[in-house]
Design a protein around this motif. Structure first.
Motif, PDB file in Angstrom:
ATOM      1  N   PRO A   1       0.798  -1.237   0.000  1.00  0.00           N
ATOM      2  CA  PRO A   1       0.000   0.000   0.000  1.00  0.00           C
ATOM      3  C   PRO A   1       0.826   1.281   0.000  1.00  0.00           C
ATOM      4  O   PRO A   1       0.429   2.265  -0.603  1.00  0.00           O
ATOM      5  N   GLU A   2       1.981   1.290   0.650  1.00  0.00           N
ATOM      6  CA  GLU A   2       2.786   2.515   0.737  1.00  0.00           C
ATOM      7  C   GLU A   2       3.654   2.749  -0.491  1.00  0.00           C
ATOM      8  O   GLU A   2       4.334   3.765  -0.593  1.00  0.00           O
ATOM      9  N   PHE A   3       3.611   1.831  -1.469  1.00  0.00           N
ATOM     10  CA  PHE A   3       4.462   1.933  -2.654  1.00  0.00           C
ATOM     11  C   PHE A   3       4.018   3.100  -3.538  1.00  0.00           C
ATOM     12  O   PHE A   3       2.838   3.252  -3.826  1.00  0.00           O
ATOM     13  N   ASP A   4       4.960   3.916  -4.004  1.00  0.00           N
ATOM     14  CA  ASP A   4       4.664   5.083  -4.842  1.00  0.00           C
ATOM     15  C   ASP A   4       4.819   4.725  -6.318  1.00  0.00           C
ATOM     16  O   ASP A   4       5.866   4.928  -6.924  1.00  0.00           O
ATOM     17  N   LEU A   5       3.775   4.162  -6.891  1.00  0.00           N
ATOM     18  CA  LEU A   5       3.813   3.739  -8.287  1.00  0.00           C
ATOM     19  C   LEU A   5       4.018   4.920  -9.240  1.00  0.00           C
ATOM     20  O   LEU A   5       4.616   4.771 -10.309  1.00  0.00           O
ATOM     21  N   ALA A   6       3.590   6.105  -8.860  1.00  0.00           N
ATOM     22  CA  ALA A   6       3.776   7.287  -9.713  1.00  0.00           C
ATOM     23  C   ALA A   6       5.256   7.576  -9.954  1.00  0.00           C
ATOM     24  O   ALA A   6       5.612   8.232 -10.944  1.00  0.00           O
ATOM     25  N   TYR A   7       6.111   7.070  -9.101  1.00  0.00           N
ATOM     26  CA  TYR A   7       7.562   7.238  -9.286  1.00  0.00           C
ATOM     27  C   TYR A   7       8.006   6.699 -10.648  1.00  0.00           C
ATOM     28  O   TYR A   7       8.935   7.221 -11.269  1.00  0.00           O
ATOM     29  N   ASN A   8       7.326   5.659 -11.123  1.00  0.00           N
ATOM     30  CA  ASN A   8       7.631   5.080 -12.436  1.00  0.00           C
ATOM     31  C   ASN A   8       7.681   6.117 -13.546  1.00  0.00           C
ATOM     32  O   ASN A   8       8.468   5.996 -14.477  1.00  0.00           O
ATOM     33  N   LEU A   9       6.813   7.105 -13.472  1.00  0.00           N
ATOM     34  CA  LEU A   9       6.619   8.018 -14.597  1.00  0.00           C
ATOM     35  C   LEU A   9       7.816   8.916 -14.868  1.00  0.00           C
ATOM     36  O   LEU A   9       7.964   9.415 -15.984  1.00  0.00           O
TER      37      LEU A   9
END
Length: 198
Positions: free
Chosen positions: A149-157
């Motif tokens: 849940p705490e993972f920042d998937l937006a970092y991928n961008l």
């Protein structure tokens, strides 16, 4: 190869086995934390599949990919979003790679060290493309995996854009992975939450 070379090679392989237990930040599609060895395997698969299209020596590209994270058998993985001081990670990994390869015969040892430097510096087309493929494999795993849940998937961008822009094919793959990341972010944002969860 003489007895010392055989013994040194086996000692190197025994130490390198630690890479199988070196865990990364990414999760598999089943939610299990991936190892650096697993990341390296799929990176090499990417290099094999795309090497001819990238117009480079596929064998050399595979070698660079194979050794790019080898030092993590001793240093552990530093997640991409983690804060870094310039040159510190590279210095630690260079030292660890020296330790890891110390028992190898001179020829293989020098080859591994040179391939790792090629990746770090991006001084060759294969080194630059390995860097881009490494970023793409990581982005793919983040978009595909069951992240905590705490993972920042937006970092991928924004992650590794300079490296993934190194070749038109890498940029095209990046466009698809960015679209997958955006779709995943949108789906995650609209997913219902359980009562009592944020």
């Amino acid at each position: 190869m003489d007895d010392d070379g055989i013994g040194g090679t086996l000692a190197f392989l025994a130490l390198a086995e630690r890479l199988k237990d070196t865990l990364r930040n990414g999760r598999t599609a089943s939610g299990r934390t991936e190892s650096t060895a697993e990341h390296t395997w799929r990176l090499c698969l990417l290099a094999l599949v795309l090497g001819d299209e990238l117009g480079v020596d596929t064998g050399r590209l595979l070698k660079v990919c194979l050794v790019h994270d080898l030092a993590e058998a001793l240093t552990g993985d530093l997640p991409a979003p983690a804060p870094r001081r310039a040159g510190v990670k590279e210095a630690r990994e260079r030292e660890a790679l020296g330790t890891l390869t110390a028992t190898l015969p001179s020829g293989p040892r020098q080859q591994i060290l040179a391939l790792w430097e090629e990746y770090e510096t991006g001084a060759t087309p294969e080194g630059r493309l390995a860097r881009g493929l490494d970023k793409l494999e990581t982005i793919l795993q983040h978009a595909q995996g069951v992240n905590p849940p705490e993972f920042d998937l937006a970092y991928n961008l924004d992650y590794g854009r300079k490296d993934t822009d190194a070749h038109p094919l890498l940029a095209a793959l990046r466009d698809r992975l960015d679209a997958a990341t955006r779709a995943r972010l949108k789906a995650d944002a609209s997913a219902p939450t359980l009562p009592g969860t944020p």
